[in-house]
Design a protein around this motif. Sequence first.
Motif, PDB file in Angstrom:
ATOM      1  N   GLN A 123     -11.101   3.832  -1.671  1.00  0.00           N
ATOM      2  CA  GLN A 123     -11.036   4.610  -2.910  1.00  0.00           C
ATOM      3  C   GLN A 123     -11.767   3.898  -4.042  1.00  0.00           C
ATOM      4  N   GLU A 124     -11.649   2.591  -4.105  1.00  0.00           N
ATOM      5  CA  GLU A 124     -12.356   1.832  -5.132  1.00  0.00           C
ATOM      6  C   GLU A 124     -13.865   2.042  -5.033  1.00  0.00           C
ATOM      7  N   GLN A 125     -14.400   1.912  -3.823  1.00  0.00           N
ATOM      8  CA  GLN A 125     -15.844   2.050  -3.651  1.00  0.00           C
ATOM      9  C   GLN A 125     -16.318   3.446  -4.024  1.00  0.00           C
ATOM     10  N   GLU A 126     -15.553   4.457  -3.623  1.00  0.00           N
ATOM     11  CA  GLU A 126     -15.925   5.835  -3.961  1.00  0.00           C
ATOM     12  C   GLU A 126     -15.924   6.047  -5.476  1.00  0.00           C
ATOM     13  N   LEU A 127     -14.922   5.491  -6.166  1.00  0.00           N
ATOM     14  CA  LEU A 127     -14.864   5.651  -7.620  1.00  0.00           C
ATOM     15  C   LEU A 127     -16.004   4.904  -8.297  1.00  0.00           C
ATOM     16  N   ARG A 128     -16.339   3.733  -7.809  1.00  0.00           N
ATOM     17  CA  ARG A 128     -17.462   2.986  -8.396  1.00  0.00           C
ATOM     18  C   ARG A 128     -18.768   3.764  -8.247  1.00  0.00           C
ATOM     19  N   ILE A 157      -7.919  11.224  -6.905  1.00  0.00           N
ATOM     20  CA  ILE A 157      -6.461  11.157  -6.768  1.00  0.00           C
ATOM     21  C   ILE A 157      -5.973  12.219  -5.782  1.00  0.00           C
ATOM     22  N   GLN A 158      -6.558  13.403  -5.849  1.00  0.00           N
ATOM     23  CA  GLN A 158      -6.175  14.469  -4.919  1.00  0.00           C
ATOM     24  C   GLN A 158      -6.591  14.139  -3.487  1.00  0.00           C
ATOM     25  N   ALA A 159      -7.714  13.443  -3.329  1.00  0.00           N
ATOM     26  CA  ALA A 159      -8.193  13.100  -1.993  1.00  0.00           C
ATOM     27  C   ALA A 159      -7.327  12.026  -1.332  1.00  0.00           C
ATOM     28  N   TYR A 160      -6.576  11.275  -2.144  1.00  0.00           N
ATOM     29  CA  TYR A 160      -5.668  10.245  -1.637  1.00  0.00           C
ATOM     30  C   TYR A 160      -4.257  10.594  -2.111  1.00  0.00           C
ATOM     31  N   PRO A 161      -3.598  11.519  -1.438  1.00  0.00           N
ATOM     32  CA  PRO A 161      -2.350  12.087  -1.966  1.00  0.00           C
ATOM     33  C   PRO A 161      -1.142  11.164  -1.885  1.00  0.00           C
ATOM     34  N   ASN A 162      -1.221  10.108  -1.086  1.00  0.00           N
ATOM     35  CA  ASN A 162      -0.052   9.243  -0.916  1.00  0.00           C
ATOM     36  C   ASN A 162      -0.051   8.103  -1.937  1.00  0.00           C
ATOM     37  N   ILE A 167      -3.235   3.467 -10.125  1.00  0.00           N
ATOM     38  CA  ILE A 167      -3.007   4.236  -8.900  1.00  0.00           C
ATOM     39  C   ILE A 167      -2.353   3.311  -7.887  1.00  0.00           C
ATOM     40  N   THR A 168      -1.137   3.641  -7.473  1.00  0.00           N
ATOM     41  CA  THR A 168      -0.368   2.777  -6.576  1.00  0.00           C
ATOM     42  C   THR A 168      -0.010   3.527  -5.303  1.00  0.00           C
ATOM     43  N   PRO A 169      -0.424   3.005  -4.136  1.00  0.00           N
ATOM     44  CA  PRO A 169      -0.046   3.650  -2.871  1.00  0.00           C
ATOM     45  C   PRO A 169       1.467   3.689  -2.705  1.00  0.00           C
ATOM     46  N   GLY A 228      -3.699  -1.352   6.525  1.00  0.00           N
ATOM     47  CA  GLY A 228      -3.842   0.063   6.184  1.00  0.00           C
ATOM     48  C   GLY A 228      -3.886   0.288   4.687  1.00  0.00           C
ATOM     49  N   VAL A 229      -2.960  -0.317   3.947  1.00  0.00           N
ATOM     50  CA  VAL A 229      -2.954  -0.174   2.485  1.00  0.00           C
ATOM     51  C   VAL A 229      -4.229  -0.752   1.886  1.00  0.00           C
ATOM     52  N   GLY A 230      -4.637  -1.933   2.376  1.00  0.00           N
ATOM     53  CA  GLY A 230      -5.856  -2.538   1.838  1.00  0.00           C
ATOM     54  C   GLY A 230      -7.084  -1.693   2.084  1.00  0.00           C
ATOM     55  N   ASN A 231      -7.192  -1.097   3.264  1.00  0.00           N
ATOM     56  CA  ASN A 231      -8.340  -0.245   3.568  1.00  0.00           C
ATOM     57  C   ASN A 231      -8.409   0.959   2.651  1.00  0.00           C
ATOM     58  N   VAL A 232      -7.262   1.577   2.403  1.00  0.00           N
ATOM     59  CA  VAL A 232      -7.233   2.746   1.526  1.00  0.00           C
ATOM     60  C   VAL A 232      -7.707   2.371   0.127  1.00  0.00           C
ATOM     61  N   LEU A 233      -7.198   1.258  -0.412  1.00  0.00           N
ATOM     62  CA  LEU A 233      -7.595   0.843  -1.756  1.00  0.00           C
ATOM     63  C   LEU A 233      -9.077   0.499  -1.813  1.00  0.00           C
ATOM     64  N   ASP A 234      -9.562  -0.220  -0.817  1.00  0.00           N
ATOM     65  CA  ASP A 234     -10.981  -0.580  -0.795  1.00  0.00           C
ATOM     66  C   ASP A 234     -11.866   0.665  -0.765  1.00  0.00           C
TER      67      ASP A 234
END
Length: 217
Positions: free
Chosen positions: A83-88, A136-141, A214-216, A75-81
Amino acid sequence: MTITRLNMTVAAAALLLTTACAGTGGPNDNQNAASGALIGAGLGAIAGVAAGDDDQERRRNALIGGALGAAAGAGVGNVLDRQEQELRNALGNNVGIVNNGNNLIVTLPQDILFATNSTAVSASAQGDLNTLARSIQAYPNSTVNVIGHTDDVGAAAFNQDLSQRRAQAVSNVLINAGVSPARIRSIGRGEDQPIATNLTPAGRQQNRRVEIVITPN
């Protein structure tokens, strides 16, 4: 096994596994999710075994902990992946992004953020920071550390103060764009953490930077 014992096993596994995700990461490759699931399963199984009184109970606990760990790590890995892709996709080439499996590190060169010896964020950098704020707002946790760095030109005390004020200036832009102040911490590192040599202009340019980590949760 009593209900209390089972609950303790589950809680112990879950506590360990919230930090189980690790990997090198990359654009949209899900490597962090896969690595997190594997490591999480292993840690969860260990937690389950530790909570058992006999072989049968330990095997049962290992299955419970392993399943919890795989889910938490993936779950944590999916969130980071994600968000990373969206930011890129959203940010320009001047912004560096590193996904190390535990957090995202977004690096903005100070030369595009600030004029020399200034702490006023440039107009050209406002757009990237507003985009970052929306992410950051889209990933509040998650929590956000904004860390300022300088080269070693000038007095160390001046550089420390400048890096702190620049980190705060970037934080203020994110806050004004809607990010909760409670999620952000501003840190100045001055010249203490170079990523390149300070003996060349190119190296000093790399060292002058602001990192948004940015740290979950």
